[in-house]
Scaffold this motif. Structure first.
Motif, PDB file in Angstrom:
ATOM      1  N   ARG A 157      16.692  28.636  21.791  1.00 25.19           N
ATOM      2  CA  ARG A 157      15.463  28.824  22.835  1.00 25.19           C
ATOM      3  C   ARG A 157      13.952  29.028  23.082  1.00 25.19           C
ATOM      4  NH1 ARG A 157      17.807  33.605  21.505  1.00 25.19           N
ATOM      5  NH2 ARG A 157      16.563  35.298  21.888  1.00 25.19           N
ATOM      6  N   LYS A 222      17.077  31.226  29.342  1.00 25.31           N
ATOM      7  CA  LYS A 222      17.342  31.090  30.397  1.00 25.31           C
ATOM      8  C   LYS A 222      18.204  30.869  31.803  1.00 25.31           C
ATOM      9  CE  LYS A 222      12.127  30.499  29.887  1.00 25.31           C
ATOM     10  NZ  LYS A 222      11.677  30.909  28.841  1.00 25.31           N
ATOM     11  N   THR A 223      19.290  30.548  30.957  1.00 24.15           N
ATOM     12  CA  THR A 223      20.091  30.608  31.743  1.00 24.15           C
ATOM     13  C   THR A 223      21.498  31.387  32.042  1.00 24.15           C
ATOM     14  OG1 THR A 223      21.537  29.866  29.550  1.00 24.15           O
ATOM     15  CG2 THR A 223      20.867  27.757  30.659  1.00 24.15           C
ATOM     16  N   ARG A 424      14.147  26.292  31.444  1.00 27.72           N
ATOM     17  CA  ARG A 424      14.710  26.204  31.888  1.00 27.72           C
ATOM     18  C   ARG A 424      15.946  25.238  31.803  1.00 27.72           C
ATOM     19  NH1 ARG A 424      18.688  26.675  35.792  1.00 27.72           N
ATOM     20  NH2 ARG A 424      20.763  27.835  35.940  1.00 27.72           N
TER      21      ARG A 424
END
Length: 444
Positions: A157, A222-223, A424
């Motif tokens: 990320r 974000k997932t 995302r």
């Protein structure tokens, strides 16, 4: 705008390269060999190579743990440190860590700027039988792996370009000062009598606390996915083997000579890793889990981390306890972290940070001057003396606070210059493709 930002690192490298032409630093006098011991030089050349091998080992260790779509990105984050920190170390990093002390806090960046005078200088005070250039490059390998360790906390990320900026800032403003405090004869922790044989505070606590800071700053993926299915456990096994092998250079090499202390450090290192690996899977079994390859690998690395500050100060039987204790404590912290909202992807803080904290405390319990006369602080708590243990408690407070808060500040600075997190959509697609245009299994 993106193209303008991209040209800045390129121009910096070009500038450094041009400086290399005009600051060639040809020795003005014959390079002295007085006091140099050929056997020590040979061992330290080998040890430097062993420590460097740990970074590719770490790349495999981390790379096998993440999802397949992020394997290349994760591994490259380790490998790129071999390039970035090597140049930074020559330019200013070694000076900041080991240059003339400024109040015991940091080295004068002018001391060895662009490695000026490094070839004709006398050996380092505490490594008098090897050339200074060899000591400098042995220490470089420690500086390389420290920021690479942090990467496991924000795997899957973080933007690659932002990561590079953070690595540079961390190396100069977190790693170098702590190295100076701990290993320079005029450093504040050195003068306090703190013992750190091979980098428990300098490498692992600094990286572990920076990892915790990064996990908290970046927040959850974000997932919303907090658990990653390992892409390749055999990679983790191979990485563990390379780390274990390279750690002999890390710890035994920190004796800076082919001597009995190096042999003791090698023995305690191997023993702690063994006990920690076994303790991890046995503790898992007590909790009703199956003995796993991942468990043994993670436990072994925790043992290697924990013995690092103690390797040349404690006995071999002591190292069994250090490995076992660190493994059980780290295992417990990993379980707690898993139930929390902290998204430390590969549990860098529970393993490296906590493992090194345990090792540093237990150095203050088990260290004995009969093992290493260079320990002038005193014996450990087990032998009825308190000074060493109290100094280590104080050192932990200083290093943990500095590395955690300092890393948060550097993360914020980095984020302002170049946003840290990916979108995302990029998380879903994977960083291999979105950051590097590469895939482990390219479509046909």
């Amino acid at each position: 705008m993106k193209e303008r930002l991209s040209i800045i690192p390129f121009l910096i490298l070009v500038t450094i390269s041009i400086l290399g032409v005009f600051l060639a630093d040809i020795p003005t006098k014959p390079m002295s060999t007085d006091g140099i011991v050929a056997g020590d030089v040979a061992w330290m050349l080998g040890a430097a190579g062993l420590v460097l091998l740990m970074t590719p080992g770490l790349a495999l260790f981390y790379g096998g743990m993440v999802s397949a779509k992020n394997m290349i990105s994760t591994m490259l984050q380790s490998f790129i440190c071999m390039g970035i920190i090597s140049i930074l170390w020559v330019v200013v990093g070694f000076s900041l860590a080991f240059g003339d002390s400024i109040g015991g806090l940091i080295g004068d960046p002018r001391t060895y700027f662009m490695f000026r005078g490094i070839l004709e200088s006398k050996p380092w005070t505490l490594a008098s039988t090897i050339p200074l250039v060899l000591f400098a490059f042995f220490q470089l390998k420690f500086a390389v792996i420290a920021p690479a360790l942090i990467t496991g906390s924000f795997s899957e990320r973080i933007k690659f370009t932002s990561y590079i900026l953070f690595v540079c800032l961390f190396s100069m403003f977190i790693y170098a000062p702590i190295a100076h405090w701990t290993w320079h004869p005029d450093g504040i922790l050195f003068k306090m009598g703190v013992l750190d044989f091979a980098g428990g505070t300098v490498v692992h606590i600094s990286a572990g606390c920076a990892a915790l800071a990064a996990a908290l700053y970046l927040g959850q993926r974000k997932t919303g996915q907090m658990h990653t299915t390992p892409a390749n456990i055999p990679y983790v096994l191979i990485g563990t083997g390379l780390l274990w092998f390279g750690w002999f250079g890390f710890n035994a090499g920190s004796a800076v000579g082919a001597n009995i202390l190096a042999a003791i450090a090698l023995a305690t290192t191997n023993t702690a890793a063994a006990s920690a690996g076994i303790a991890w899977i046995l503790f898992d079994a007590v909790k009703g889990k199956k003995p796993s390859a991942m468990g043994f690998c993670i436990g072994s690395v925790v043992g290697l981390v924990a013995i690092t500050p103690a390797a040349g100060f404690v006995t071999i039987p002591n190292s069994i306890f250090i490995g076992t204790a660190a493994s059980i404590i780290s295992n417990t912290v990993v379980a707690w972290r898993t139930k929390s909202s902290i998204d430390d992807t590969l549990d860098v803080f529970p393993c490296h940070g906590v493992g090194a904290i345990v090792g540093t405390l237990l150095t203050g319990v088990f260290a004995h001057q009969a093992i290493n006369p260079a320990n002038t602080t005193g014996n450990g708590l087990l032998y009825g003396e308190t000074k060493l243990f109290l100094m280590h408690l104080a050192a932990l407070g200083i290093v943990i606070g500095f590395s955690f808060v300092g890393s948060l500040i550097l993360l914020k600075i980095t984020d302002l210059i170049s946003p840290l997190g990916v979108t995302r959509e990029e998380e879903i697609a994977g960083l291999d493709l979105t950051q590097h245009g590469e895939q482990v299994l390219a479509s046909v």
